[in-house]
Write an enzyme that holds these catalytic residues in place. Sequence first.
Site, mmCIF file in Angstrom:
data_model
loop_
_atom_site.group_PDB
_atom_site.id
_atom_site.type_symbol
_atom_site.label_atom_id
_atom_site.label_comp_id
_atom_site.label_asym_id
_atom_site.label_seq_id
_atom_site.Cartn_x
_atom_site.Cartn_y
_atom_site.Cartn_z
ATOM 1 N N GLY A 149 -0.002 0.126 -20.579
ATOM 2 C CA GLY A 149 0.532 -0.825 -21.546
ATOM 3 C C GLY A 149 1.508 -0.132 -22.461
ATOM 4 C CD GLU A 187 2.633 -1.167 -31.809
ATOM 5 O OE1 GLU A 187 3.366 -1.783 -31.016
ATOM 6 O OE2 GLU A 187 2.255 -1.625 -32.903
ATOM 7 N N GLY A 242 -1.322 2.595 -26.642
ATOM 8 C CA GLY A 242 -1.793 3.860 -26.066
ATOM 9 C C GLY A 242 -2.208 4.856 -27.147
ATOM 10 C CD GLU A 269 0.598 6.106 -15.615
ATOM 11 O OE1 GLU A 269 1.810 6.127 -15.903
ATOM 12 O OE2 GLU A 269 0.047 6.956 -14.911
ATOM 13 C CB CYS A 327 6.423 0.791 -17.443
ATOM 14 S SG CYS A 327 5.751 1.103 -15.809
ATOM 15 C CD GLU A 356 8.625 -0.159 -22.529
ATOM 16 O OE1 GLU A 356 7.594 -0.270 -23.205
ATOM 17 O OE2 GLU A 356 8.656 0.365 -21.407
HETATM 18 P P1 NAP Z 1 -0.039 -4.006 -24.683
HETATM 19 O O1 NAP Z 1 -0.038 -4.859 -25.882
HETATM 20 O O2 NAP Z 1 -0.054 -2.545 -24.846
HETATM 21 O O3 NAP Z 1 -1.271 -4.528 -23.804
HETATM 22 C C1 NAP Z 1 -1.737 -3.875 -22.672
HETATM 23 C C2 NAP Z 1 -3.220 -4.116 -22.552
HETATM 24 O O4 NAP Z 1 -3.896 -3.527 -23.659
HETATM 25 C C3 NAP Z 1 -3.620 -5.586 -22.564
HETATM 26 O O5 NAP Z 1 -4.720 -5.769 -21.712
HETATM 27 C C4 NAP Z 1 -4.025 -5.799 -24.014
HETATM 28 O O6 NAP Z 1 -4.913 -6.873 -24.203
HETATM 29 C C5 NAP Z 1 -4.692 -4.490 -24.318
HETATM 30 N N1 NAP Z 1 -4.756 -4.157 -25.743
HETATM 31 C C6 NAP Z 1 -3.977 -4.622 -26.766
HETATM 32 N N2 NAP Z 1 -4.357 -4.061 -27.924
HETATM 33 C C7 NAP Z 1 -5.392 -3.232 -27.658
HETATM 34 C C8 NAP Z 1 -6.194 -2.366 -28.440
HETATM 35 N N3 NAP Z 1 -6.002 -2.224 -29.740
HETATM 36 N N4 NAP Z 1 -7.177 -1.649 -27.828
HETATM 37 C C9 NAP Z 1 -7.369 -1.762 -26.503
HETATM 38 N N5 NAP Z 1 -6.646 -2.566 -25.709
HETATM 39 C C10 NAP Z 1 -5.658 -3.297 -26.267
HETATM 40 O O7 NAP Z 1 1.208 -4.228 -23.778
HETATM 41 P P2 NAP Z 1 1.739 -5.579 -23.170
HETATM 42 O O8 NAP Z 1 2.454 -6.265 -24.259
HETATM 43 O O9 NAP Z 1 0.645 -6.289 -22.458
HETATM 44 O O10 NAP Z 1 2.727 -5.005 -22.027
HETATM 45 C C11 NAP Z 1 4.018 -4.567 -22.303
HETATM 46 C C12 NAP Z 1 4.059 -3.078 -22.547
HETATM 47 O O11 NAP Z 1 3.288 -2.376 -21.577
HETATM 48 C C13 NAP Z 1 5.440 -2.534 -22.442
HETATM 49 O O12 NAP Z 1 5.784 -1.974 -23.672
HETATM 50 C C14 NAP Z 1 5.412 -1.459 -21.353
HETATM 51 O O13 NAP Z 1 5.957 -0.270 -21.774
HETATM 52 C C15 NAP Z 1 3.989 -1.214 -21.111
HETATM 53 N N6 NAP Z 1 3.733 -1.021 -19.676
HETATM 54 C C16 NAP Z 1 3.654 0.254 -19.195
HETATM 55 C C17 NAP Z 1 3.397 0.479 -17.867
HETATM 56 C C18 NAP Z 1 3.282 1.863 -17.287
HETATM 57 O O14 NAP Z 1 2.902 1.997 -16.142
HETATM 58 N N7 NAP Z 1 3.583 2.880 -18.022
HETATM 59 C C19 NAP Z 1 3.211 -0.597 -17.020
HETATM 60 C C20 NAP Z 1 3.295 -1.871 -17.542
HETATM 61 C C21 NAP Z 1 3.559 -2.063 -18.876
HETATM 62 P P3 NAP Z 1 -4.345 -8.328 -24.625
HETATM 63 O O15 NAP Z 1 -3.495 -8.779 -23.513
HETATM 64 O O16 NAP Z 1 -5.579 -9.106 -24.793
HETATM 65 O O17 NAP Z 1 -3.575 -8.131 -25.907
#
Ligand code: NAP
Length: 506
Positions: A232, A235, A237, A254, A288, A389
């Site tokens: 995800g 931030e 992470g 990741e 990503c 990003e």
């Molecule tokens: P995200 O807000 O970081 O969410 C990712 C996951 O984490 C979701 O399941 C989310 O749940 C959960 N989450 C949110 N806050 C959390 C917390 N405080 N503690 C534990 N888990 C938590 O990211 P997103 O908005 O879904 O996805 C977009 C971002 O992901 C982009 O910035 C991209 O860089 C990154 N990404 C990276 C990769 C990689 O392989 N490096 C791949 C895909 C995406 P909820 O959905 O319930 O909020």
Amino acid sequence: METYRLYIDGHFVDAEGGRTKPSINPFDGEAIADIPVASPGDAEKAIAAARRAFDEGPWPGMSGEERSALIGALAARMKERQKELAANEARDSGGTIAKCGADAYLAQRQMAWFGEMAKRYNAEAREIEGMSRPGRSFNYTIREPIGVCASIIPWNFPLLMAVWKLGPALATGNTVVLKPASDTPLNALELARIVDEIGFPPGVINIIAGPGGSIGEAMTTSPLVDKVAFTGSTEVGRDIMAKAAGTLKKVTLECGGKSANIVLHDANWDIAVDGSIFASFYHQGQVCESGTRLLLPKDQHDEFVGQMVAKLEALPMGDPLDPATRLGPVVSERHMATVLDYIELGKKEGATLACGGARATEGPLGKGYFIQPTVFTDVTNDMRIAQEEIFGPVLCVLRYDSEEEAVSIANDSIFGLGGGVWSEDLDHAREIAARLRTGTVWINDWHLLSERMPFGGYKQSGIGREFGEEGLNEYTEVKALHVDDTRTRDNKPWYDMLVPREKTDA
Ligand code: NAP
Ligand code: MG
């Protein structure tokens, strides 16, 4: 409308208090399924089930062959249901059916590979070179599962991310609690149904949907969890790493990227133009490792951008389920607003719009979360649109004078996930690739990943690797074994330091 339930300890259950919410199709904003909303209490039940399955269940002690058979059966059933999983994914995430079809194909193939790896992992005892002496001692290491893995995944590749987390954890004998992103829970919950058919021991795989902020916290702080695997944003992470520190959990992350796509002066434009579009606009830019900073030689800039823009403006946008659609909506209304804010920011920062720059609303697009493919030129690397990003169909184009400058711009980022070089001179392209501080570099291509090849980030793009031997190792602890083979006190003079040797008559 389909109704889903949580999958905990081998049973389908409602969330505490029966809470549910609709999952939304970003093409038209319509509800497509009823999704349970797990509470921290539900997460604790899932974690306790995974703990029991690890500590008391048969799973970690099963042979690699036995585990492989179950993982293989899961892969085979996913293969049978590939088309259905692809359609689910397109409706839940807005990914085109071409993209989601490819994902469903890859998902079952990768799961099958993890099934094969399960056989190897149990058998592996590595002798330590130079230490073992016949008749004296035998020294070796084995790899063992870490324990309970909490896996948290994003919305851009819902099915694949579930496989990337479940596959290596199961292959190496761990138990899992998996949480999909709230925007795209369908296929993880569908996977729970397949898992249930296959008959894994209860508690080995638990799948719970709910808000990251609350159940994510339970998953990252529970003393019963041994490892957190997260994909995800950078931030979140950071937050997860801080929370996991309280119990020194193993963490793999990741996270985000802002990958530089360097077109060298001798690049073959037949592939570089289309390749750069593929690099940055595949899945509406919600990938990503996308090539979101395009670096062009100054004297070729205008012509290259012109060719790209002409092609981008001709890409059909529409219903993700229509095979003719090339660009679907972004994942949610909220995410659309974030991306549009970045477009406004780019204008304020002084970048020039070469195309796009707004929501797309013609005809049926008006009900969905569509954004025109957007290209900014005159971007400098200190702008926020070049450093942060955006995760949408927005490309930043930068000009460079020398290759030295291109490499320096590429590396001037907190991220280090992907990168690319286009050139007819492969040796030279490899020299440039070696200087990029990123986990993956493509030469004359983009986005290709393989289960056999490690994937992950340098710098703030992540910690650890997924896939390949490196990826499997992230789900194991290493145990060192020393086996004495002398069986006599005579060969153990070091005991004399503490325990005087008893005189014997012999
Ligand atoms: P995200 O807000 O970081 O969410 C990712 C996951 O984490 C979701 O399941 C989310 O749940 C959960 N989450 C949110 N806050 C959390 C917390 N405080 N503690 C534990 N888990 C938590 O990211 P997103 O908005 O879904 O996805 C977009 C971002 O992901 C982009 O910035 C991209 O860089 C990154 N990404 C990276 C990769 C990689 O392989 N490096 C791949 C895909 C995406 P909820 O959905 O319930 O909020
Ligand atoms: Mg959805």
